[in-house]
Write an enzyme that holds these catalytic residues in place. Structure first.
Site, PDB file in Angstrom:
ATOM      1  N   GLY A 213       0.836  -1.207   0.000  1.00 23.16           N
ATOM      2  CA  GLY A 213       0.000   0.000   0.000  1.00 23.16           C
ATOM      3  C   GLY A 213       0.860   1.242   0.000  1.00 23.16           C
ATOM      4  CG  ASN A 214      -0.163   4.704  -1.474  1.00 24.32           C
ATOM      5  OD1 ASN A 214      -0.873   5.534  -0.918  1.00 24.32           O
ATOM      6  ND2 ASN A 214      -0.539   4.075  -2.589  1.00 24.32           N
ATOM      7  CG  PHE A 215       2.824   6.354   4.232  1.00 27.80           C
ATOM      8  CD1 PHE A 215       2.403   5.617   5.328  1.00 27.80           C
ATOM      9  CD2 PHE A 215       4.146   6.266   3.825  1.00 27.80           C
ATOM     10  CE1 PHE A 215       3.293   4.806   6.018  1.00 27.80           C
ATOM     11  CE2 PHE A 215       5.039   5.463   4.514  1.00 27.80           C
ATOM     12  CZ  PHE A 215       4.609   4.725   5.621  1.00 27.80           C
ATOM     13  CB  SER A 216      -2.703   8.005  -0.291  1.00 25.13           C
ATOM     14  OG  SER A 216      -3.867   8.776  -0.489  1.00 25.13           O
ATOM     15  CB  ALA A 281      -1.715   7.535  -3.821  1.00 23.37           C
TER      16      ALA A 281
END
Ligand code: CTP
Length: 408
Positions: A213-216, A281
């Site tokens: 995943g990512n930090f969005s 994102a």
């Protein structure tokens, strides 16, 4: 925070009555002051039992008015106070004060100021269930609204008595929102337009318990959706997995997890869309295969093969007809050049450039700083401000630069 950026510089006069909900006033005043409104407070005598004048003075950064005269016998001019205000708010409005307001009673500074007020007046009733339901109270509320005052309705919930029902003062956020909507000039900017927005990260599953995943945080996209709804648009928000947000009830939310799900939801909605803004994102790569069971720690190293996800924005760029298409670019180097490259490659009408090198810009914070770049080559920088204010700037730029230009 779901408050529109329209309270800046507004003068708000708050009349506080003696009800338990007065304990929420410091929070409300802080919200308004944070939005750069000027706040002055008048308290009734009974209000002093629930919240102190010192507290309200500290949070409003102003002296608090309690009586017709000060302790050294100076007159508190109620007419001047009423004339100062752009808007007056009575909160909490108790049954007693409502009755006096409805019948012209004038035995304290708050009521004298209300009677002198030419500005719009809002009132947020707060009382126990049976008092609220009494025909006299309901009649007084009707009378007050028939005089042109604005009701901020009480909410349903647990009351101080332990009874459950209507009578709780609206939450400070709801009151602040009602005031900001009142001052909001762009109510009809996107009337009749369908706007599609993507927001948040995507999660690409490795096995049943792990993902890439990512930090969005989704905050920028949610702010765009909320502001677009306040501008009259019919909004669909395709939202990746994030912590809960305050989302305007007028926004249709489609929750997704993976890039593939976001692709399906977005391309499906796109056909009936006038403007699409892709702020999500999206993961660029996903595991080639998702392991059916939790991967065990058997080896010293583990290699995952990743394959490209579908580029949703590029695919909409290929299929678009009359729709306006706006993308986001998150860059760490050669920002303008990279953003312009994406705009052309993905066949966009505009792109919003986020530079991670700018302080206060990017994923998880409440602020952002962006440059709006159009296909015609215009570059409009928006300085550091709250994500809600940036959302307003972006939507106004879409209206000015894209909608009006193309007369769509
Ligand atoms: N985007 C998308 N689908 C993807 C990847 C990105 O719709 N699979 C969209 C994003 O929502 C954003 C824009 O494309 O509006 C640009 O995303 P960004 O990550 O900055 O660019 P990429 O095209 O992924 O290029 P790179 O990561 O190489 O910079």
């Amino acid at each position: 925070m779901n408050i529109l950026p329209s309270l800046k510089g507004k003068k708000i006069l708050i009349g506080v009555c003696g009800g338990i909900a007065a304990y929420k006033l410091p929070h409300l005043i802080r919200l308004l002051v944070k939005e750069q409104a000027s706040v002055k407070v008048i308290m009734t005598q009974a209000a002093h039992d629930f919240v102190t004048p010192l507290t309200l003075s500290v949070v409003s950064k102003e002296k608090v008015y309690n009586d017709f005269k000060t302790s050294d016998a100076q007159w508190n001019n109620h007419v001047e106070l009423a004339q100062w205000a752009d808007v007056m708010l009575i909160a909490p409005a108790t049954a007693n004060t409502l009755a006096k307001m409805a019948t012209g009673g004038c035995d304290n500074l708050l009521l004298a100021t209300y009677l002198s007020a030419k500005c719009p007046v809002f009132f947020a009733p707060a009382m126990d269930l049976d008092m609220y339901e009494h025909p006299t109270t309901l009649h007084n509320i009707d009378l007050l609204t028939s005089y042109g005052n604005h009701l901020i309705p009480s909410e349903h919930g647990e009351l101080a008595s332990g009874l459950v029902g209507k009578g709780r003062m609206a939450e400070p956020e709801t009151i602040a929102r009602a005031l900001s909507e009142f001052f909001w000039k762009e109510k009809h900017l996107f009337q009749g337009k369908k706007i599609l927005i993507t927001a948040g990260p995507t999660y690409e599953m490795i096995d049943p318990v792990r993902f890439i995943g990512n930090f969005s945080s989704g905050k920028m996209g949610v702010a765009l959706a909320n502001v677009a709804a306040s501008m009259g648009a019919e909004v669909t928000l395709v939202l990746g997995p994030t912590t809960p947000h305050e989302i305007d009830p007028r926004v249709r939310v489609v929750s997704v997890v993976s890039a593939a799900q976001m692709y399906v939801a977005t391309t499906t909605a796109f056909t009936h869309t006038d403007i699409a803004i892709l702020a999500a994102a999206v993961a660029d790569y996903k595991p080639q295969e998702q392991a059916p069971e939790k991967i065990k720690k058997k080896t010293d190293t583990l290699t995952l093969t990743l394959v490209k996800t579908q580029d949703i924005l590029a695919s909409l760029g290929k299929s678009k007809q009359q729709q306006l298409l706006v993308g986001f670019a998150l860059e760490t180097e050669n920002e303008l050049e990279n953003a312009r490259g994406k705009l052309v490659r993905k066949n966009l009408d505009a792109i919003v450039l986020n530079s991670l090198r700018d302080k206060g810009a990017g994923f998880s914070g409440d602020t952002n700083q962006v440059t709006f770049i159009t296909a015609q080559g215009k570059e409009i920088p928006f300085p550091l401000q709250s994500k809600t204010s940036i959302a307003e700037e972006i939507l106004k730029a879409i209206h000015e630069q894209l909608l009006r230009e193309t007369k769509k």
